[in-house]
Design a protein around this motif. Structure first.
Motif, PDB file in Angstrom:
ATOM      1  N   ILE A  38      -2.703   1.597  -6.108  1.00  0.00           N
ATOM      2  CA  ILE A  38      -1.356   0.750  -6.245  1.00  0.00           C
ATOM      3  C   ILE A  38      -1.782  -0.640  -5.864  1.00  0.00           C
ATOM      4  O   ILE A  38      -2.521  -1.109  -5.108  1.00  0.00           O
ATOM      5  N   SER A  39      -0.715  -1.769  -6.339  1.00  0.00           N
ATOM      6  CA  SER A  39      -0.658  -2.786  -5.559  1.00  0.00           C
ATOM      7  C   SER A  39      -0.194  -2.832  -4.136  1.00  0.00           C
ATOM      8  O   SER A  39       0.495  -2.215  -3.789  1.00  0.00           O
ATOM      9  N   ALA A  40      -1.006  -3.776  -3.358  1.00  0.00           N
ATOM     10  CA  ALA A  40      -0.540  -3.890  -1.976  1.00  0.00           C
ATOM     11  C   ALA A  40       0.827  -4.191  -1.866  1.00  0.00           C
ATOM     12  O   ALA A  40       1.516  -5.175  -2.517  1.00  0.00           O
ATOM     13  N   PRO A  41       1.972  -3.675  -1.012  1.00  0.00           N
ATOM     14  CA  PRO A  41       3.185  -3.893  -0.878  1.00  0.00           C
ATOM     15  C   PRO A  41       3.181  -5.239  -0.214  1.00  0.00           C
ATOM     16  O   PRO A  41       2.435  -5.743   0.618  1.00  0.00           O
ATOM     17  N   ARG A  42       4.153  -6.235  -0.628  1.00  0.00           N
ATOM     18  CA  ARG A  42       4.258  -7.668   0.179  1.00  0.00           C
ATOM     19  C   ARG A  42       4.405  -7.305   1.811  1.00  0.00           C
ATOM     20  O   ARG A  42       3.902  -8.220   2.463  1.00  0.00           O
ATOM     21  N   ALA A  43       4.924  -6.051   2.053  1.00  0.00           N
ATOM     22  CA  ALA A  43       5.148  -6.175   3.587  1.00  0.00           C
ATOM     23  C   ALA A  43       3.709  -5.869   4.319  1.00  0.00           C
ATOM     24  O   ALA A  43       3.834  -6.127   5.563  1.00  0.00           O
TER      25      ALA A  43
END
Length: 92
Positions: A38-43
């Protein structure tokens, strides 16, 4: 926070390059562990922008498996949904 407000915990593994993320996904699949790129979460921070999501997995077992499979990773995070909000915590 009540016990009923907490749902299942997931784990996210970050990497320094997309090459390592893809290698880890393949190695874990061969080892019988279901993971999803998945794309890395912004957090959380991932140098390559990708990470692996593993649902309902034992974190210590995951770190050991990655080590045994000679997969280089940056960090392992927990992702927990509490009252509809995702919370991340670094585990290593």
């Amino acid at each position: 926070m009540t016990a009923s407000a907490v749902t299942a915990m997931d784990y996210i593994v970050t990497f320094t390059s997309s090459h390592f993320a893809l290698k880890a996904e393949s190695a874990l699949k061969k080892a019988g562990m279901a993971s999803r790129l998945i794309s890395a979460p912004r957090a959380i921070s991932s140098q390559c922008g990708f990470c692996l999501l593993l649902e309902n997995c034992d974190c210590q077992d995951l770190a050991n498996k990655l080590e045994l499979l000679t997969v280089a990773f940056s960090h392992i995070y927990t992702r927990q949904l509490i009252d509809g909000v995702k919370h991340y915590a670094q585990q290593d």
